[in-house]
Enzyme design. Structure first.
Site, PDB file in Angstrom:
ATOM      1  CE  LYS A 250      -2.566  -0.933   3.982  1.00  0.00           C
ATOM      2  NZ  LYS A 250      -1.847  -2.144   4.288  1.00  0.00           N
TER       3      LYS A 250
ATOM      4  NE  ARG B  23      -4.485  -1.105   9.584  1.00  0.00           N
ATOM      5  CZ  ARG B  23      -3.520  -0.769   9.055  1.00  0.00           C
ATOM      6  NH1 ARG B  23      -3.485   0.568   8.680  1.00  0.00           N
ATOM      7  NH2 ARG B  23      -2.322  -1.446   9.085  1.00  0.00           N
TER       8      ARG B  23
ATOM      9  NE  ARG C 101       7.314  -3.001   6.124  1.00  0.00           N
ATOM     10  CZ  ARG C 101       6.046  -2.605   6.247  1.00  0.00           C
ATOM     11  NH1 ARG C 101       5.367  -2.231   5.182  1.00  0.00           N
ATOM     12  NH2 ARG C 101       5.142  -3.099   7.265  1.00  0.00           N
TER      13      ARG C 101
ATOM     14  NE  ARG D 277       6.079  -0.996  10.389  1.00  0.00           N
ATOM     15  CZ  ARG D 277       4.943  -0.542   9.490  1.00  0.00           C
ATOM     16  NH1 ARG D 277       5.189  -0.031   8.437  1.00  0.00           N
ATOM     17  NH2 ARG D 277       3.833  -0.913  10.066  1.00  0.00           N
TER      18      ARG D 277
ATOM     19  NE  ARG E 230       1.573  -4.952  11.158  1.00  0.00           N
ATOM     20  CZ  ARG E 230       2.533  -4.708  10.200  1.00  0.00           C
ATOM     21  NH1 ARG E 230       3.870  -5.313  10.603  1.00  0.00           N
ATOM     22  NH2 ARG E 230       2.451  -3.926   9.244  1.00  0.00           N
TER      23      ARG E 230
HETATM   24  P1  AMP Z   1       0.544   0.401   8.864  1.00  0.00           P
HETATM   25  O1  AMP Z   1       1.732   1.394   8.786  1.00  0.00           O
HETATM   26  O2  AMP Z   1      -0.427   0.965   8.210  1.00  0.00           O
HETATM   27  O3  AMP Z   1       0.886  -1.150   8.675  1.00  0.00           O
HETATM   28  O4  AMP Z   1      -0.036   0.715  10.386  1.00  0.00           O
HETATM   29  C1  AMP Z   1       0.958   0.258  11.548  1.00  0.00           C
HETATM   30  C2  AMP Z   1       0.097   0.206  12.769  1.00  0.00           C
HETATM   31  O5  AMP Z   1      -0.645   1.572  12.938  1.00  0.00           O
HETATM   32  C3  AMP Z   1      -1.124  -0.657  12.799  1.00  0.00           C
HETATM   33  O6  AMP Z   1      -0.622  -1.965  12.974  1.00  0.00           O
HETATM   34  C4  AMP Z   1      -1.986  -0.305  13.623  1.00  0.00           C
HETATM   35  O7  AMP Z   1      -1.597  -0.419  15.239  1.00  0.00           O
HETATM   36  C5  AMP Z   1      -1.905   1.250  13.584  1.00  0.00           C
HETATM   37  N1  AMP Z   1      -2.722   1.812  12.559  1.00  0.00           N
HETATM   38  C6  AMP Z   1      -2.540   2.263  11.404  1.00  0.00           C
HETATM   39  N2  AMP Z   1      -3.719   2.817  10.726  1.00  0.00           N
HETATM   40  C7  AMP Z   1      -4.647   2.552  11.496  1.00  0.00           C
HETATM   41  C8  AMP Z   1      -6.128   2.479  11.446  1.00  0.00           C
HETATM   42  N3  AMP Z   1      -6.721   2.931  10.440  1.00  0.00           N
HETATM   43  N4  AMP Z   1      -6.804   2.106  12.433  1.00  0.00           N
HETATM   44  C9  AMP Z   1      -6.358   1.828  13.492  1.00  0.00           C
HETATM   45  N5  AMP Z   1      -5.119   1.557  13.735  1.00  0.00           N
HETATM   46  C10 AMP Z   1      -4.134   1.726  12.970  1.00  0.00           C
END
Ligand code: AMP
Length: 206
Positions: A13, A85, A119, A152, A163
């Site tokens: 993404k 999400r 990654r 990360r 996740r």
């Molecule tokens: P990402 O970088 O999109 O994988 O997001 C990393 C982490 O941030 C996720 O595993 C969640 O803990 C939090 N996070 C990101 N976007 C959301 C969202 N829309 N709703 C809730 N938690 C989020």
């Protein structure tokens, strides 16, 4: 035009978002990046979000919704990466933004796990690399700013598994939700970033 990118963690993404935002002239809004920045700065929001993120859980809907609402206010076109999400977030979003298209990055769980374990992110500028598909020129150094690369914290295998479970339970239902509204465009995410970008752009221009 307002576009949502949907797909499991590791589907690409972020990589696609950077390409599309540039070619379509949209504001790229990644809730994961925004939250990581809040955590790094030690803000009240960051302190609230940190524990959820470390465990691979979702940050509460109202926190994320408020953060997005503040940022899209007055913006002409936005590309939402990692948001919504949950169904509650999707419904909350409808109150302040009209979604025109949803790009769904379809990919298998096996491929996602493989990608996330390779990654690497720059701890200085945030650039993202992948040891298999987009390797940095020098091992452990960022091509852009020479900063050190790291895994990360939530890409560790035990957190990745969590996740993915959370994605299947809370986020996967959004695929049907947006398909029923006729907004969904499906892209095969198990291709090179260039091929994914080309397929997404072609689908969005129809
Ligand atoms: P990402 O970088 O999109 O994988 O997001 C990393 C982490 O941030 C996720 O595993 C969640 O803990 C939090 N996070 C990101 N976007 C959301 C969202 N829309 N709703 C809730 N938690 C989020």
């Amino acid at each position: 035009m307002n576009v949502v990118l949907l797909g499991p963690p590791g589907a690409g993404k972020g990589t696609l978002a950077v390409q599309l935002a540039q070619s379509l002239g949209l504001l790229h809004l990644s809730t994961g990046d925004l939250l990581r920045d809040e955590v790094a700065r030690g803000t009240p929001l960051g302190r609230q979000a940190e524990g959820y993120m470390k465990r691979g859980e979702l940050v509460p809907d109202e926190v994320v919704l408020a953060m997005v609402k503040e940022r899209v206010n007055g913006v002409r076109g936005v590309l939402l990466d990692g948001f919504p999400r949950t169904l509650a977030q999707a419904r909350g979003l409808e109150a302040f933004l009209k979604v025109d298209k949803v790009v769904y990055l379809a990919i298998s769980k096996e491929e996602v796990v493989r990608r996330l374990s390779s990654r690497r992110v720059c701890t200085r500028c945030g650039a993202v690399f992948n040891l298999v598909t987009q390797p940095p020129q020098q091992a452990d150094r960022c091509d852009r700013c020479q900063g050190p690369l790291a895994v990360r914290p939530d890409d560790r295998p035990e957190v990745v598994a969590r996740r993915y479970e959370v994605y299947e339970r809370d986020s996967a239902p959004l695929v049907d939700y947006y398909r029923r509204q006729g907004l969904l465009v499906e892209v095969n995410a198990a291709q090179s970033p260039e091929a994914v970008g080309a397929q997404a752009r072609a689908a969005l221009s129809q």
